[in-house]
Motif scaffolding. Structure first.
Motif, mmCIF file in Angstrom:
data_model
loop_
_atom_site.group_PDB
_atom_site.id
_atom_site.type_symbol
_atom_site.label_atom_id
_atom_site.label_comp_id
_atom_site.label_asym_id
_atom_site.label_seq_id
_atom_site.Cartn_x
_atom_site.Cartn_y
_atom_site.Cartn_z
ATOM 1 N N VAL A 100 0.837 -1.202 0.000
ATOM 2 C CA VAL A 100 0.000 0.000 0.000
ATOM 3 C C VAL A 100 0.874 1.255 0.000
ATOM 4 C CG1 VAL A 100 -1.646 1.360 1.351
ATOM 5 C CG2 VAL A 100 -1.966 -1.106 1.129
ATOM 6 N N ALA A 101 1.914 1.250 0.858
ATOM 7 C CA ALA A 101 2.811 2.403 0.946
ATOM 8 C C ALA A 101 3.525 2.662 -0.377
ATOM 9 C CB ALA A 101 3.835 2.185 2.065
ATOM 10 N N VAL A 102 3.956 1.589 -1.038
ATOM 11 C CA VAL A 102 4.649 1.728 -2.329
ATOM 12 C C VAL A 102 3.707 2.316 -3.380
ATOM 13 C CG1 VAL A 102 5.643 0.419 -4.250
ATOM 14 C CG2 VAL A 102 6.360 -0.076 -1.917
ATOM 15 N N MET A 103 2.462 1.814 -3.423
ATOM 16 C CA MET A 103 1.497 2.309 -4.402
ATOM 17 C C MET A 103 1.213 3.804 -4.197
ATOM 18 S SD MET A 103 0.650 -0.196 -6.446
ATOM 19 C CE MET A 103 2.416 -0.519 -6.383
ATOM 20 N N ILE A 104 1.034 4.200 -2.935
ATOM 21 C CA ILE A 104 0.771 5.612 -2.654
ATOM 22 C C ILE A 104 1.975 6.472 -2.995
ATOM 23 C CG2 ILE A 104 0.342 7.260 -0.777
ATOM 24 C CD1 ILE A 104 -1.405 5.095 0.525
ATOM 25 N N GLU A 105 3.173 5.968 -2.718
ATOM 26 C CA GLU A 105 4.395 6.712 -3.029
ATOM 27 C C GLU A 105 4.563 6.882 -4.537
ATOM 28 O OE1 GLU A 105 7.343 9.111 -2.095
ATOM 29 O OE2 GLU A 105 6.060 8.111 -0.614
ATOM 30 N N GLN A 106 4.176 5.842 -5.288
ATOM 31 C CA GLN A 106 4.240 5.940 -6.746
ATOM 32 C C GLN A 106 3.277 7.014 -7.255
ATOM 33 O OE1 GLN A 106 3.529 2.052 -8.367
ATOM 34 N NE2 GLN A 106 5.624 1.349 -7.976
ATOM 35 N N MET A 107 2.078 7.079 -6.666
ATOM 36 C CA MET A 107 1.122 8.094 -7.071
ATOM 37 C C MET A 107 1.668 9.493 -6.767
ATOM 38 S SD MET A 107 -2.756 8.847 -5.725
ATOM 39 C CE MET A 107 -2.128 9.533 -4.194
ATOM 40 N N ARG A 108 2.254 9.660 -5.580
ATOM 41 C CA ARG A 108 2.846 10.957 -5.230
ATOM 42 C C ARG A 108 3.960 11.337 -6.201
ATOM 43 N NH1 ARG A 108 3.364 9.887 1.271
ATOM 44 N NH2 ARG A 108 1.254 10.517 1.857
ATOM 45 N N GLY A 109 4.783 10.341 -6.540
ATOM 46 C CA GLY A 109 5.867 10.593 -7.482
ATOM 47 C C GLY A 109 5.345 11.062 -8.825
ATOM 48 N N ASN A 110 4.272 10.408 -9.301
ATOM 49 C CA ASN A 110 3.672 10.801 -10.580
ATOM 50 C C ASN A 110 3.096 12.211 -10.510
ATOM 51 O OD1 ASN A 110 4.288 8.382 -11.776
ATOM 52 N ND2 ASN A 110 2.325 7.424 -11.279
ATOM 53 N N LEU A 111 2.449 12.528 -9.396
ATOM 54 C CA LEU A 111 1.898 13.875 -9.221
ATOM 55 C C LEU A 111 2.998 14.931 -9.226
ATOM 56 C CD1 LEU A 111 -0.817 13.222 -6.478
ATOM 57 C CD2 LEU A 111 -1.243 13.971 -8.825
ATOM 58 N N ASN A 112 4.033 14.666 -8.438
ATOM 59 C CA ASN A 112 5.143 15.632 -8.350
ATOM 60 C C ASN A 112 5.824 15.833 -9.694
ATOM 61 O OD1 ASN A 112 4.753 16.093 -5.624
ATOM 62 N ND2 ASN A 112 6.159 14.464 -4.993
ATOM 63 N N PHE A 113 6.006 14.723 -10.433
ATOM 64 C CA PHE A 113 6.653 14.803 -11.735
ATOM 65 C C PHE A 113 5.847 15.686 -12.686
ATOM 66 C CE2 PHE A 113 7.110 13.280 -16.094
ATOM 67 C CZ PHE A 113 8.484 13.417 -16.274
ATOM 68 N N ASN A 114 4.527 15.458 -12.712
ATOM 69 C CA ASN A 114 3.686 16.235 -13.617
ATOM 70 C C ASN A 114 3.604 17.703 -13.206
ATOM 71 O OD1 ASN A 114 1.914 14.617 -15.801
ATOM 72 N ND2 ASN A 114 2.464 13.267 -14.103
ATOM 73 N N ILE A 115 3.536 17.962 -11.895
ATOM 74 C CA ILE A 115 3.487 19.346 -11.422
ATOM 75 C C ILE A 115 4.793 20.064 -11.749
ATOM 76 C CG2 ILE A 115 3.423 20.774 -9.336
ATOM 77 C CD1 ILE A 115 1.425 18.664 -8.202
ATOM 78 N N ASP A 116 5.927 19.359 -11.506
ATOM 79 C CA ASP A 116 7.230 19.962 -11.829
ATOM 80 C C ASP A 116 7.345 20.241 -13.310
ATOM 81 O OD1 ASP A 116 7.909 19.812 -9.189
ATOM 82 O OD2 ASP A 116 9.158 18.007 -9.370
ATOM 83 N N ASP A 117 6.822 19.315 -14.117
ATOM 84 C CA ASP A 117 6.905 19.469 -15.568
ATOM 85 C C ASP A 117 6.100 20.691 -16.023
ATOM 86 O OD1 ASP A 117 7.783 18.478 -18.125
ATOM 87 O OD2 ASP A 117 5.700 17.896 -18.493
ATOM 88 N N ILE A 118 4.923 20.843 -15.411
ATOM 89 C CA ILE A 118 4.082 21.988 -15.767
ATOM 90 C C ILE A 118 4.705 23.286 -15.262
ATOM 91 C CG2 ILE A 118 1.832 23.061 -15.339
ATOM 92 C CD1 ILE A 118 0.679 20.182 -15.325
ATOM 93 N N ASP A 119 5.282 23.257 -14.035
ATOM 94 C CA ASP A 119 5.960 24.441 -13.494
ATOM 95 C C ASP A 119 7.105 24.879 -14.401
ATOM 96 O OD1 ASP A 119 4.377 24.827 -11.332
ATOM 97 O OD2 ASP A 119 5.668 23.762 -9.909
ATOM 98 N N GLU A 120 7.854 23.896 -14.864
ATOM 99 C CA GLU A 120 8.991 24.213 -15.735
ATOM 100 C C GLU A 120 8.513 24.851 -17.029
ATOM 101 O OE1 GLU A 120 12.583 21.813 -18.011
ATOM 102 O OE2 GLU A 120 11.684 20.939 -16.206
#
Length: 494
Positions: A100-120
């Motif tokens: 469960v922890a790994v799945m949630i961490e993967q979702m957070r990683g995907n969110l952060n990646f997309n937000i960073d990409d949009i910020d850039e």
């Protein structure tokens, strides 16, 4: 030594197990059962030899001291089994929480990646109009919603599948723990009794017979049954379906608790479900070559998929739902695989050279055994999980027995083990091996893995091209899959 004053102990021994208001009076030799007068009348009236207990006291030896030692040994083993099962439940719950922890961490990683990409992207347009800023906000919202929807549609489904597995396996292990507790109590009683009976011959005989029965129950629970199967009949059943383009090759078999049988057809790349009459009632096409199968829960199996050419090596979970085979989650392997088995939340996967231990979420824990020159082929785990059996092919042709940590306990080198293919351990611990060479045979090996106990069938019985084997408790049958043959064989056994 005199019999203790307490009458409770004596009543416990002399009371019939079936009719609690009756006293044991006889022994049926044919069934090896202690009987009261009602038992004799209802169940043993046609038996050839039912002997009163008082006539047996001088005929049947009672080694109470030896039984006391055996009871003490079995008591210790039952306690150890109970402890290991409790640890299994803890490990199972820990695996689920980690997943469960790994799945949630993967979702957070995907969110952060997309937000960073949009910020850039936004930073490259500093000073642009408010319309572009609004566009970036909308794009960020769309990306977040997409990721959350993906999490809902895929990850939540996967977590629910695994949660259901954990609940089912935990329930099964808990039930087994209760059996251990009950049996441990009974064994403790008898261990106390045999030391206090004294010289009462009838009580000594009854205690001796009851002790042997309960010790046998304990050995069965421990997966140490020495009972040799006796084949009553052999029948053939066709498992070919209209969509099969080639002749069948049944590389693995498992039996569900309700009696349905699942087989993997390597050449036609499908999994087939058979009813209790061994007719195909459902099938599911696999994306590559399925090579083995094992039971996870009463309604779920894991299939080892291995395709050398396409480099597909994975474990695919399949659920039986309303008579249909429904694919679930899967995980990739970093090595080839030829065999798979499961015990209380732990998967054992075998490649051509190694035996690996995996969690249900696909995490490789360790390598338990390593061979060379493509020797290892199939694996099977004992009912208690304390012994692992692996077959070796090509230059070895042996059956190895390992401890839970991979330590080699025994090696069976019987000449009859030439080219061992199918391997299975029954719920009572009987080890079955099918041999695909001349002569084709089905063998039973002792649970210690040291020697052959019996040859159950040979080519003289019409068995050829043996490839996989499994035991059905529901049907009291051994089911054998064949190589380059559209049939399976069913051995009715006692």
């Amino acid at each position: 030594m005199k019999w203790p004053r307490s009458k409770k102990m004596e009543n416990y021994l002399i009371t019939c197990n079936i009719h609690k208001d009756e006293t044991i009076t006889a022994l049926c030799n044919g069934h090896s059962e202690l009987c009261c007068s009602r038992c004799v009348e209802l169940n043993h009236s046609q038996c050839s030899k039912v002997t009163p207990i008082n006539e047996l006291t001088d005929m049947q030896p009672t080694d109470l001291q030896g039984l006391s030692v055996e009871l003490e040994t079995v008591l210790g083993e039952i306690k150890s089994l109970q402890i290991s099962q409790e640890l299994s439940v803890q490990a199972l719950l820990r695996t689920y929480k980690e997943h469960v922890a790994v799945m949630i961490e993967q979702m957070r990683g995907n969110l952060n990646f997309n937000i960073d990409d949009i910020d850039e992207c936004g930073n490259s347009y500093v000073g642009t109009s408010g319309g572009h800023e609004q566009y970036l906000k909308e794009e960020m919202c769309r990306s977040v919603l997409f990721i959350l929807n993906e999490f809902d549609n895929i990850t939540v489904k996967e977590l629910n599948e695994m949660r259901d597995e954990v609940i089912s396996i935990k329930g099964s292990v808990t039930s087994s723990i209760h059996k251990c507790t009950s049996l441990h109590n009974d064994l403790s009683h008898f261990h106390e009794f045999v030391q206090k009976i004294g010289d009462n011959k009838e009580l000594c005989l009854i205690a001796s017979i009851k002790c042997k029965h309960i010790i046998q129950q304990a050995l069965t629970l421990l997966g140490k049954s020495s009972k040799v199967f006796n084949v009553q009949s052999i029948t053939k059943h066709n498992v070919r379906i209209p969509s099969d383009k080639r002749i069948c090759n049944i590389g693995g078999i498992c039996v569900l608790p309700d009696g349905h049988v699942l087989v993997v057809d390597c050449t036609n790349q499908n999994v087939k479900m058979l009813n209790q009459q061994y007719q195909v009632v459902s099938h599911w096409d696999v994306n590559a070559r399925p090579v083995d199968i094992c039971l996870i829960t009463p309604s779920e199996v894991a299939v080892a998929v291995n395709d050398h050419d396409s480099k597909i090596h994975e474990v695919q979970f399949i659920t039986v739902n309303q008579g249909k085979l429904v694919p679930g989650r899967k995980f990739q392997l970093q090595h080839e695989c030829s065999g798979i088995d499961h015990h209380q939340g732990v998967l054992f996967v075998i490649s051509s050279e190694e035996l690996y231990k995996y969690t249900l979420n696909g995490k490789q824990v360790c390598s338990l055994y390593r061979s060379f020159e493509y020797k290892v082929y199939k694996c099977a785990v004992s009912p208690t999980g304390d012994r692992l059996y692996i077959t070796s092919l090509w230059l070895d042709n042996k059956l190895h027995t390992l401890a839970r940590d991979g330590t080699l306990l025994a090696t069976c080198t019987d000449p009859a083990l030439y080219y061992p293919r199918g391997l299975h351990v029954t719920p009572a611990g009987q080890v079955l091996v099918c041999i695909n060479s001349w002569p084709n045979t089905v063998l039973q090996v002792g649970w210690e893995g040291k020697s052959k106990l019996a040859t159950l069938a040979t080519e003289e019985d019409g068995v050829r091209n043996l490839w996989s084997v499994c035991y059905s408790s529901t049907a009291s049958s051994i089911i054998v899959g064949l190589y380059r043959d559209d049939n399976i064989l069913v051995f009715r056994v006692e």
